[in-house]
Design a protein around this motif. Sequence first.
Motif, PDB file in Angstrom:
ATOM      1  N   ARG A  93       0.838  -1.192   0.000  1.00  0.00           N
ATOM      2  CA  ARG A  93       0.000   0.000   0.000  1.00  0.00           C
ATOM      3  C   ARG A  93       0.876   1.246   0.000  1.00  0.00           C
ATOM      4  NH1 ARG A  93      -3.003   2.994   4.578  1.00  0.00           N
ATOM      5  NH2 ARG A  93      -4.623   4.167   3.449  1.00  0.00           N
ATOM      6  N   TYR A  94       0.755   2.066  -1.053  1.00  0.00           N
ATOM      7  CA  TYR A  94       1.427   3.353  -1.079  1.00  0.00           C
ATOM      8  C   TYR A  94       0.747   4.291  -0.083  1.00  0.00           C
ATOM      9  CZ  TYR A  94       3.352   1.848  -5.622  1.00  0.00           C
ATOM     10  OH  TYR A  94       3.981   1.176  -6.622  1.00  0.00           O
ATOM     11  N   ASP A  95       1.525   5.123   0.556  1.00  0.00           N
ATOM     12  CA  ASP A  95       0.973   6.110   1.481  1.00  0.00           C
ATOM     13  C   ASP A  95       0.510   7.328   0.684  1.00  0.00           C
ATOM     14  OD1 ASP A  95       0.262   7.787   3.508  1.00  0.00           O
ATOM     15  OD2 ASP A  95       2.264   7.967   4.388  1.00  0.00           O
ATOM     16  N   ILE A 141      -8.108   0.961   1.489  1.00  0.00           N
ATOM     17  CA  ILE A 141      -7.936   0.544   0.100  1.00  0.00           C
ATOM     18  C   ILE A 141      -7.188   1.577  -0.727  1.00  0.00           C
ATOM     19  CG2 ILE A 141     -10.078   1.505  -0.853  1.00  0.00           C
ATOM     20  CD1 ILE A 141     -10.361  -1.100  -2.466  1.00  0.00           C
ATOM     21  N   VAL A 142      -7.167   2.837  -0.280  1.00  0.00           N
ATOM     22  CA  VAL A 142      -6.482   3.891  -1.030  1.00  0.00           C
ATOM     23  C   VAL A 142      -4.973   3.650  -0.948  1.00  0.00           C
ATOM     24  CG1 VAL A 142      -5.975   6.364  -1.144  1.00  0.00           C
ATOM     25  CG2 VAL A 142      -8.314   5.572  -0.736  1.00  0.00           C
ATOM     26  N   GLY A 173     -19.042   3.124  -2.884  1.00  0.00           N
ATOM     27  CA  GLY A 173     -19.963   3.779  -3.794  1.00  0.00           C
ATOM     28  C   GLY A 173     -19.299   4.213  -5.078  1.00  0.00           C
ATOM     29  N   ALA A 174     -18.037   4.623  -4.982  1.00  0.00           N
ATOM     30  CA  ALA A 174     -17.295   5.070  -6.158  1.00  0.00           C
ATOM     31  C   ALA A 174     -15.807   5.017  -5.849  1.00  0.00           C
ATOM     32  CB  ALA A 174     -17.701   6.483  -6.550  1.00  0.00           C
ATOM     33  N   LEU A 175     -15.002   4.844  -6.893  1.00  0.00           N
ATOM     34  CA  LEU A 175     -13.551   4.824  -6.750  1.00  0.00           C
ATOM     35  C   LEU A 175     -12.917   5.566  -7.909  1.00  0.00           C
ATOM     36  CD1 LEU A 175     -14.584   1.545  -6.191  1.00  0.00           C
ATOM     37  CD2 LEU A 175     -12.307   1.567  -5.152  1.00  0.00           C
ATOM     38  N   LEU A 176     -11.816   6.236  -7.638  1.00  0.00           N
ATOM     39  CA  LEU A 176     -10.958   6.783  -8.673  1.00  0.00           C
ATOM     40  C   LEU A 176      -9.688   5.953  -8.692  1.00  0.00           C
ATOM     41  CD1 LEU A 176     -10.143   8.917 -10.788  1.00  0.00           C
ATOM     42  CD2 LEU A 176      -9.213  10.290  -8.886  1.00  0.00           C
ATOM     43  N   ILE A 177      -9.360   5.411  -9.856  1.00  0.00           N
ATOM     44  CA  ILE A 177      -8.230   4.492  -9.988  1.00  0.00           C
ATOM     45  C   ILE A 177      -7.219   5.098 -10.950  1.00  0.00           C
ATOM     46  CG2 ILE A 177      -7.557   2.167 -10.708  1.00  0.00           C
ATOM     47  CD1 ILE A 177     -10.562   1.441 -10.009  1.00  0.00           C
ATOM     48  N   ARG A 178      -5.977   5.156 -10.534  1.00  0.00           N
ATOM     49  CA  ARG A 178      -4.919   5.719 -11.361  1.00  0.00           C
ATOM     50  C   ARG A 178      -4.635   4.803 -12.556  1.00  0.00           C
ATOM     51  NH1 ARG A 178      -0.178   7.192  -7.026  1.00  0.00           N
ATOM     52  NH2 ARG A 178       0.561   5.203  -7.892  1.00  0.00           N
ATOM     53  N   ALA A 209      -6.898   5.730  -5.925  1.00  0.00           N
ATOM     54  CA  ALA A 209      -6.502   7.069  -5.498  1.00  0.00           C
ATOM     55  C   ALA A 209      -7.535   7.743  -4.603  1.00  0.00           C
ATOM     56  CB  ALA A 209      -6.241   7.958  -6.719  1.00  0.00           C
ATOM     57  N   TRP A 210      -8.777   7.282  -4.687  1.00  0.00           N
ATOM     58  CA  TRP A 210      -9.860   7.899  -3.895  1.00  0.00           C
ATOM     59  C   TRP A 210     -11.037   6.942  -3.885  1.00  0.00           C
ATOM     60  CZ3 TRP A 210     -14.773   8.949  -5.803  1.00  0.00           C
ATOM     61  CH2 TRP A 210     -15.614   9.699  -4.965  1.00  0.00           C
ATOM     62  N   THR A 211     -11.790   6.964  -2.802  1.00  0.00           N
ATOM     63  CA  THR A 211     -13.025   6.196  -2.748  1.00  0.00           C
ATOM     64  C   THR A 211     -13.994   6.876  -1.803  1.00  0.00           C
ATOM     65  OG1 THR A 211     -13.975   3.995  -2.396  1.00  0.00           O
ATOM     66  CG2 THR A 211     -12.295   4.707  -0.839  1.00  0.00           C
ATOM     67  N   ASP A 212     -15.263   6.545  -1.957  1.00  0.00           N
ATOM     68  CA  ASP A 212     -16.297   7.087  -1.086  1.00  0.00           C
ATOM     69  C   ASP A 212     -17.413   6.067  -0.970  1.00  0.00           C
ATOM     70  OD1 ASP A 212     -17.592   8.846   0.594  1.00  0.00           O
ATOM     71  OD2 ASP A 212     -17.358  10.573  -0.728  1.00  0.00           O
TER      72      ASP A 212
END
Length: 511
Positions: free
Chosen positions: A401-403, A410-411, A471-476, A482-485
């Motif tokens: 897991r990258y910081d 999961i981020v 609910g949603a994820l942003l994936i690089r 990179a983000w989730t909610d």
Amino acid sequence: MYDVVIVGAGPAGLFLAGELALADCSVLVLEREREQTSPWKALPLGMRGLNAGSVETFYRRGMLTGLLDASGTDGEQVGAASDAHEPQAPRGVSHFAGMQLDPVNIDAAVLRFRLPGPATEGLITSLDAVEAVLAERAAMLGVQVLRGAPVEAATQDGDTVVTRAGGRDYQAHWLVGCDGGRSTVRELAGFDFVGTAPLFTGYTARVTFADPEKLDLGFNLTPAGMYFRTPFEGHLGMMDFDGGAFDRSQPLTREHLQTVLRRVSGTDATLTEVHLASSFTDRAMQTTTYRNGRVLLAGDAAHIHSPLGGQGLNLGIGDAMNLGWKLADTIHGTAPDGLLDTYTAERHPVGAAILDWSRAQVATMNPGPNATALRRLVHDLLDTRDGTTHVFRSTSGLSHRYDLGSDQPIVGMTAPDFRLVDGTRLGDLLREGHGVALDFTTDQRLHDATMGWKGRIRYAAGPVSNDLGFGALLIRPDGIVAWTDDHDPDHEAFRHAATHWFGDPLHHTRA
């Protein structure tokens, strides 16, 4: 003028070249060797292990089928697409210091963010197979590979790097050294390379045995070192704890190899012929940074260690996957400030951990009066559920897991291979090297928030067979979350995360 010159047409260099070309960058690869293939890359001497994380990387760029074909496997070794909802333990796990571990002991609960899919296992392959697949991809994307071109000089100013190879100068905005453990680029660019001295000289060879029945197959730890035999006829590996004194210091004669074999094996086995042989050590070194101005390093050029555990190839592929999209965005002028610096920030700790992993294995195998007791203790610890699971987490390439500054667990991790109701998987969505916004809500309001990054962030809406509570994820582009909610995503938070990783959507200046 090229966007990037890459030195080294090994796996890291070819993978990176493909990533950059996929992002519409012009790339030239300079390679010292004239031929792509060699006996050192073919089986058995070229045998390598790709961990599950690396297999997943090939899958996410559409190269898994080609890799399986080139490796001579039908896919059973790496798993098959599945609609199962629960994490499943893998069927294989790496060894530690030659001690084989039972995958039955792996605690599947550590795979809480892992969904079954086409890439769930590691793969035994060869350098020939890996490079053939990557070279074909690079050629299809328009990458020029110039072989028989050893690098002689490299100089950089504020805007360009000039690389001299084969008596010619090649100008580019960026230079990346992927030219192995004895990297010329690393030396020319003045990178600091620090680490620890070797404890052993290792040998890999293809030989003819007069009496192969005297030597057991597999890893064999002895009071004097280690020897290794595979089912491939004449394939031999050895570790002689001489402080690395013999490596590259003298010819590898049949007499010398036989002396070492008899000493480390404790047998009187006889070698009648040596066809190919090479030596190496467990010297563990790493550059203090992976970037110096407009020169970057990846793969063995940035870090070297013993081959114990088979992590070197995987580490280089991970470097290339991480660097490719960041360097491409920097070239196109879309990268936010500091994006390229995250390459060192994220990958340097991974490399340092692998070096320590290698050192720990060497220390466990080092002969001495207390060696047997130490190995027995380590074996007993690793043979527990926690011990086997720890080895899996440390070697699978799935659990790092990258910081990224988030308290969401999961981020910073590789994203699960979510499967949409229409059958599309996340791996399909990542194939073109874009970021992905996955929306599992029913109103699809996140769609409008992605429009500023159209062509760079691909929007896809659920539902999925198993959303794991998100609910949603942003994936690089490299497959990292990179983000989730939750099921009512904060669209402003999404825009903030997208801007952080993909830059101002209104700013685009090729540089």
